[in-house]
Design an enzyme around this catalytic site. Structure first.
Site, PDB file in Angstrom:
ATOM      1  N   GLY A   1       2.367  -4.827  15.473  1.00  0.00           N
ATOM      2  CA  GLY A   1       2.146  -6.132  15.242  1.00  0.00           C
ATOM      3  C   GLY A   1       3.003  -6.591  13.909  1.00  0.00           C
ATOM      4  N   ASP A   2       3.260  -5.954  12.955  1.00  0.00           N
ATOM      5  CA  ASP A   2       4.016  -6.500  12.011  1.00  0.00           C
ATOM      6  C   ASP A   2       5.454  -6.515  12.495  1.00  0.00           C
ATOM      7  OD1 ASP A   2       1.551  -6.162  10.232  1.00  0.00           O
ATOM      8  OD2 ASP A   2       1.826  -4.073   9.763  1.00  0.00           O
TER       9      ASP A   2
ATOM     10  N   SER B   1       8.578   3.000  11.314  1.00  0.00           N
ATOM     11  CA  SER B   1       9.009   2.806  12.781  1.00  0.00           C
ATOM     12  C   SER B   1       9.616   1.435  13.260  1.00  0.00           C
ATOM     13  CB  SER B   1       7.615   2.978  13.582  1.00  0.00           C
ATOM     14  OG  SER B   1       6.629   1.974  13.304  1.00  0.00           O
TER      15      SER B   1
ATOM     16  N   ASN C   1       0.763  -1.304   0.133  1.00  0.00           N
ATOM     17  CA  ASN C   1       0.085   0.119  -0.005  1.00  0.00           C
ATOM     18  C   ASN C   1       0.723   1.166  -0.001  1.00  0.00           C
ATOM     19  OD1 ASN C   1      -2.461  -1.409   0.167  1.00  0.00           O
ATOM     20  ND2 ASN C   1      -2.683  -1.130   2.288  1.00  0.00           N
TER      21      ASN C   1
ATOM     22  N   GLY D   1       1.966  -7.941  26.729  1.00  0.00           N
ATOM     23  CA  GLY D   1       2.937  -9.158  26.301  1.00  0.00           C
ATOM     24  C   GLY D   1       2.260 -10.090  25.405  1.00  0.00           C
TER      25      GLY D   1
ATOM     26  N   LYS E   1       0.342  -4.142   5.547  1.00  0.00           N
ATOM     27  CA  LYS E   1       0.768  -5.162   6.478  1.00  0.00           C
ATOM     28  C   LYS E   1       1.813  -6.170   5.783  1.00  0.00           C
ATOM     29  CE  LYS E   1      -1.386  -6.675   9.824  1.00  0.00           C
ATOM     30  NZ  LYS E   1      -1.058  -5.584  10.898  1.00  0.00           N
ATOM     31  N   GLY E   2       1.574  -6.429   4.329  1.00  0.00           N
ATOM     32  CA  GLY E   2       2.442  -7.106   3.582  1.00  0.00           C
ATOM     33  C   GLY E   2       3.940  -6.609   3.751  1.00  0.00           C
TER      34      GLY E   2
ATOM     35  N   GLY F   1      -0.688  -6.491  22.999  1.00  0.00           N
ATOM     36  CA  GLY F   1      -0.191  -5.096  23.319  1.00  0.00           C
ATOM     37  C   GLY F   1       0.709  -5.157  24.426  1.00  0.00           C
TER      38      GLY F   1
HETATM   39  P1  ATP Z   1      -0.757  -3.181  15.406  1.00  0.00           P
HETATM   40  O1  ATP Z   1      -2.237  -3.283  14.896  1.00  0.00           O
HETATM   41  O2  ATP Z   1      -0.888  -1.793  16.204  1.00  0.00           O
HETATM   42  O3  ATP Z   1       0.347  -3.040  14.744  1.00  0.00           O
HETATM   43  P2  ATP Z   1      -1.334  -5.657  16.933  1.00  0.00           P
HETATM   44  O4  ATP Z   1      -2.764  -5.208  17.531  1.00  0.00           O
HETATM   45  O5  ATP Z   1      -1.312  -6.477  15.769  1.00  0.00           O
HETATM   46  O6  ATP Z   1      -0.576  -4.054  16.557  1.00  0.00           O
HETATM   47  P3  ATP Z   1      -0.110  -5.756  19.755  1.00  0.00           P
HETATM   48  O7  ATP Z   1      -0.809  -7.179  20.138  1.00  0.00           O
HETATM   49  O8  ATP Z   1      -1.050  -4.352  19.891  1.00  0.00           O
HETATM   50  O9  ATP Z   1      -0.454  -6.153  18.055  1.00  0.00           O
HETATM   51  O10 ATP Z   1       1.253  -5.657  19.637  1.00  0.00           O
HETATM   52  C1  ATP Z   1       1.975  -6.557  19.205  1.00  0.00           C
HETATM   53  C2  ATP Z   1       3.438  -6.470  20.143  1.00  0.00           C
HETATM   54  O11 ATP Z   1       3.811  -5.244  20.306  1.00  0.00           O
HETATM   55  C3  ATP Z   1       3.028  -6.845  21.551  1.00  0.00           C
HETATM   56  O12 ATP Z   1       3.077  -8.165  21.965  1.00  0.00           O
HETATM   57  C4  ATP Z   1       4.164  -6.027  22.443  1.00  0.00           C
HETATM   58  O13 ATP Z   1       5.447  -6.762  22.261  1.00  0.00           O
HETATM   59  C5  ATP Z   1       4.255  -4.765  21.735  1.00  0.00           C
HETATM   60  N1  ATP Z   1       3.608  -3.645  22.044  1.00  0.00           N
HETATM   61  C6  ATP Z   1       2.354  -3.186  21.815  1.00  0.00           C
HETATM   62  N2  ATP Z   1       1.738  -2.186  22.330  1.00  0.00           N
HETATM   63  C7  ATP Z   1       2.977  -2.030  23.313  1.00  0.00           C
HETATM   64  C8  ATP Z   1       3.164  -1.148  24.323  1.00  0.00           C
HETATM   65  N3  ATP Z   1       2.069  -0.102  24.708  1.00  0.00           N
HETATM   66  N4  ATP Z   1       4.438  -1.154  25.118  1.00  0.00           N
HETATM   67  C9  ATP Z   1       5.120  -2.073  24.914  1.00  0.00           C
HETATM   68  N5  ATP Z   1       4.966  -2.957  23.741  1.00  0.00           N
HETATM   69  C10 ATP Z   1       3.989  -2.827  23.207  1.00  0.00           C
END
Ligand code: ATP
Length: 296
Positions: A244-245, A284, A9, A218, A38-39, A215
Site C-alpha cells: 500500500g505504501d 521491498s 519507526n 486491483g 508508513k510515513g 489488493g
Molecule cells: P499493505 O497494508 O499490505 O501495505 P494495503 O492493504 O494498504 O497494503 P492493498 O490494497 O492490499 O493495500 O494493496 C495495494 C496495491 O498493491 C494493490 O492495489 C495492488 O496494486 C498491489 N497488490 C497488493 N497485493 C497484490 C497481489 N497479491 N498481487 C499483485 N498486486 C498486489
C-alpha cells in the site's frame, strides 16, 4: 515538493521458532534492524519513484542514522527533528511459519506539538501538497491548519482508528483507502463491492478524490463523475508488507510529474506488484528503473 508529515519507526525483527509465551524467555538466532513506519515507507517510495519529497518527522537523537539513510535515498530531512524521547519502534517476531506478531511503540511519532505543526506549515506556500498517514499525533490540528494555509492535503488514513471519522476528511484533496479502511470509515460491511464503497464515499465526502486499493483485485480512482479501474498484475506475492505504501508513493510521484490519474494508477500498480514479490517493508519498495522495465 511533497511534505510528508509521517511516522518514523525502527523495525527490530527477530526470527523465532514460535511466538514467545507468557512468562517465557525465548532465544532468537536471527535479528535484523530496518527502517519502517508508513510515513517513512511512503517518503522512500516517492523518492525511489524520482519524486520530490521532504519528510516531516521525529526520531530519537540516538537514532540519527535514520536521517542519513533517508537523505541518501533522496528524501529531504531538514525537518526531521532529533528528539530526547525514544523513537517509534516495532518489535516483530516472525515464527517458523512466517506469521508475525508485532509490538508497536509510537514514541517520538506522538510528540508533535501545536507550536511545531504551526512552524512546519508556516514554511509552505499555498498550493503545496502535504501527505499524512495515521501514525502521528495532531492530525485534528494539522489538517485544518494546512487547509487554511492553502495547502492540498492528501491523506492515507492507515492504520484506521475511530478518531479518523472525526477528522475533516471533506477538506482533503485526495484520500487513499484499502478495503478495510474504507469499510470501517463508511460503516459498511468489509465484503461490500467497490461500487458500493465508492458510492458511499461520494455521498459522505462529496468531490474529494479517492483511490481505493483492493489488493490482488486491483485499484479504483474516483473524482466527481470520473471513475477508473486498474487491475493488479498477476504475480506470485510472497510478502504484501508496504504494498500500500509503495502504491501511494508511486501514485503521488507520477501525479507530481503531471501524469493523468489513469497513468498514475498504472505506475503505482506496477510498483506495488514488484513490492509484493520481495520480503520486507522499506527494502521491498522498487526503484523507478525496475518499474520502467516492468512497464515497457
Ligand atoms: P499493505 O497494508 O499490505 O501495505 P494495503 O492493504 O494498504 O497494503 P492493498 O490494497 O492490499 O493495500 O494493496 C495495494 C496495491 O498493491 C494493490 O492495489 C495492488 O496494486 C498491489 N497488490 C497488493 N497485493 C497484490 C497481489 N497479491 N498481487 C499483485 N498486486 C498486489
Amino acid at each position: 515538493m511533497i511534505f510528508n508529515f509521517g511516522s518514523i519507526n525502527i523495525d527490530y525483527t527477530y526470527r523465532v521458532p514460535y511466538f514467545v509465551r507468557p512468562g517465557e524467555t525465548l532465544e532468537s538466532g536471527d535479528y535484523n534492524i530496518g527502517l519502517g513506519g508508513k510515513g517513512v515507507n511512503q517518503s522512500l517510495a516517492i523518492a525511489r519513484a524520482k519524486g520530490r519529497v521532504s519528510h516531516w518527522g521525529r526520531v530519537s537523537s540516538l537514532d540519527a542514522w535514520v536521517t542519513s539513510e533517508l537523505e541518501s535515498a533522496g528524501v529531504g530531512v531538514k525537518d526531521v527533528e532529533l528528539t530526547p524521547e525514544p523513537s517509534g519502534h516495532a518489535i516483530i517476531q516472525i515464527d517458523a511459519l512466517g506469521e508475525n506478531a508485532i509490538l508497536l511503540f509510537s514514541g517520538a511519532n506522538h510528540g508533535f506539538t501545536q507550536e511545531k505543526m504551526t512552524a512546519l506549515i508556516a514554511q509552505t506556500a499555498p498550493g503545496d501538497t502535504i501527505l499524512i498517514q495515521n501514525e502521528c499525533n495532531g492530525l485534528d490540528q494539522l489538517i485544518p491548519l494546512a487547509v487554511s494555509h492553502g495547502c492540498k492535503v492528501i491523506f492515507n488514513p492507515a492504520p484506521m482508528t475511530s478518531k479518523v471519522s472525526s477528522l475533516p476528511l471533506d477538506q482533503c484533496e485526495l484520500l487513499f483507502f484499502n478495503r478495510t479502511e474504507a469499510a470501517a470509515l463508511l460503516e459498511m460491511p468489509v465484503e461490500s463491492s467497490a461500487a458500493d464503497l465508492l458510492r458511499r464515499c461520494k455521498e459522505s465526502l462529496g468531490d474529494v478524490e479517492v483511490v481505493l486499493t483492493l489488493g490482488s483485485e486491483g485499484a479504483w480512482y474516483q473524482r466527481s463523475s470520473e471513475t477508473l479501474f486498474q487491475s493488479a498484475l498477476k504475480v506470485k506475492a510472497i510478502d504484501t508488507t508496504a504494498a500500500g505504501d509503495t502504491f501511494v508513493g508511486y501514485f503521488l510521484a507520477a501525479r507530481q510529474a503531471g501524469l493523468k490519474p489513469s497513468q498514475c494508477l498504472q505506475r503505482a500498480t506496477a510498483a506495488a506488484a514488484l513490492a509484493v514479490q520481495k520480503r520486507g517493508a522499506a527494502s521491498s519498495i522498487p526503484m523507478a528503473e525496475e518499474v520502467d522495465r516492468l512497464m515497457c
